[in-house]
Motif scaffolding. Sequence first.
Motif, mmCIF file in Angstrom:
data_model
loop_
_atom_site.group_PDB
_atom_site.id
_atom_site.type_symbol
_atom_site.label_atom_id
_atom_site.label_comp_id
_atom_site.label_asym_id
_atom_site.label_seq_id
_atom_site.Cartn_x
_atom_site.Cartn_y
_atom_site.Cartn_z
ATOM 1 N N ILE A 193 1.089 -1.335 0.283
ATOM 2 C CA ILE A 193 -0.135 0.124 0.143
ATOM 3 C C ILE A 193 0.992 1.559 0.052
ATOM 4 O O ILE A 193 1.413 1.380 0.770
ATOM 5 N N GLU A 194 0.413 1.922 -1.147
ATOM 6 C CA GLU A 194 1.389 3.751 -1.051
ATOM 7 C C GLU A 194 1.383 4.095 0.173
ATOM 8 O O GLU A 194 0.290 4.254 0.120
ATOM 9 N N GLU A 219 0.509 -0.942 -10.923
ATOM 10 C CA GLU A 219 0.197 0.158 -10.569
ATOM 11 C C GLU A 219 -0.040 -0.297 -8.735
ATOM 12 O O GLU A 219 -0.977 -1.279 -8.398
ATOM 13 N N LEU A 220 -0.024 0.790 -7.398
ATOM 14 C CA LEU A 220 -0.299 0.266 -6.071
ATOM 15 C C LEU A 220 -1.514 0.843 -5.479
ATOM 16 O O LEU A 220 -1.653 1.817 -5.864
ATOM 17 N N PRO A 221 -2.271 -0.323 -4.486
ATOM 18 C CA PRO A 221 -3.423 0.834 -4.136
ATOM 19 C C PRO A 221 -3.495 1.587 -3.103
ATOM 20 O O PRO A 221 -2.349 1.586 -2.583
ATOM 21 N N TYR A 245 -10.087 -9.350 -1.565
ATOM 22 C CA TYR A 245 -8.708 -8.701 -2.083
ATOM 23 C C TYR A 245 -8.455 -7.517 -2.674
ATOM 24 O O TYR A 245 -9.586 -7.207 -3.454
ATOM 25 N N VAL A 246 -7.536 -6.100 -2.453
ATOM 26 C CA VAL A 246 -7.803 -4.921 -2.556
ATOM 27 C C VAL A 246 -6.269 -5.221 -3.527
ATOM 28 O O VAL A 246 -4.927 -5.127 -2.410
ATOM 29 N N GLY A 247 -6.113 -4.996 -4.362
ATOM 30 C CA GLY A 247 -4.732 -4.528 -5.008
ATOM 31 C C GLY A 247 -4.452 -6.189 -6.088
ATOM 32 O O GLY A 247 -4.645 -7.232 -4.940
ATOM 33 N N GLY A 248 -3.035 -5.861 -7.042
ATOM 34 C CA GLY A 248 -2.565 -6.947 -6.607
ATOM 35 C C GLY A 248 -3.227 -8.137 -7.316
ATOM 36 O O GLY A 248 -2.771 -9.326 -6.794
ATOM 37 N N THR A 249 -3.919 -8.174 -8.650
ATOM 38 C CA THR A 249 -3.923 -9.101 -9.656
ATOM 39 C C THR A 249 -3.463 -10.469 -9.173
ATOM 40 O O THR A 249 -3.470 -11.721 -9.992
ATOM 41 N N ASP A 250 -2.528 -10.130 -9.444
ATOM 42 C CA ASP A 250 -1.228 -11.324 -10.588
ATOM 43 C C ASP A 250 -1.206 -12.461 -9.281
ATOM 44 O O ASP A 250 -0.710 -13.530 -9.490
ATOM 45 N N TYR A 251 -1.323 -11.452 -7.411
ATOM 46 C CA TYR A 251 -1.585 -13.167 -6.851
ATOM 47 C C TYR A 251 -2.712 -13.976 -6.187
ATOM 48 O O TYR A 251 -2.495 -15.202 -6.464
ATOM 49 N N LEU A 252 -4.096 -13.683 -7.194
ATOM 50 C CA LEU A 252 -5.011 -14.143 -7.316
ATOM 51 C C LEU A 252 -5.159 -15.278 -8.482
ATOM 52 O O LEU A 252 -5.927 -16.136 -8.781
#
Length: 256
Positions: A193-194, A219-221, A245-252
């Motif tokens: 998180i920025e 981009e980062l949340p 989940y918030v952000g980081g769709t590549d994790y999913l």
Amino acid sequence: MAIVTGSGSDLSGKVALVTGASRGIGAHTARILGSRGARVVVNYRDKAKRADKVVDEITASGTEAIAVRADLTDPVAVQAMFSRVRHVFGRVDLLVLNASGGMERGVDPGYALRLNRDAQLQVLECARPLMPAESRVVFVTSHQAHFHGSKPGIDRYEPVAHSKRSGEDALRERIPELSGHGISLVVVSGDMIEGTITVTLLDRANPGTVEARRRQAGELPTIAEFATGIAVAATAWVDTGHTVYVGGTDYLTAGG
């Protein structure tokens, strides 16, 4: 699993307690919940002026708020906090377990587990008698911690990731007991998180870490975006044990 957006439903008449709410994600979450009508308990450890400012901002919007100091690793302080909550509000409808740590300078090796696992359980234990049916517990974590052991991690963050994953697992083990009281548990996991203290400390220890993650993720949340996700999860129509989940769709993704 889900990624949520939006402001969420009305919380008028509800009482929300947010741990670690004097700044950053916790403060933003407390403000959002207050703007939705919740009476808010702003927990803090040592930033009294910042906590008071958050309270002033919430009360200016027309709802009630109080700041309560408690080091969550001190069981006596935690019990005292809930004694005050019982006296002032009499209940807790929403418990947001946001406070975490372990990367601070000078902390002993066992601190991360005491705060990110043991203290979370202690707070829940003290809160539960004040939580009526249809209450909710929201545990705030990071993708690095939530996917600990199954996705590549960052060495410097390892103690925190391990301890927060241990905290999440311990809370999930309480789901049957909580369900028996009509209380649900939702986990909110976010990418880096920025602007948060943890991300700043991580980048200071390993320069370039955040920029590398930013390039990877696109981009980062922001703090505000993550706090909005937490606030939405507070009343989302999801089953207990659900992860937002918030952000980081590549994790999913399977190959992420």
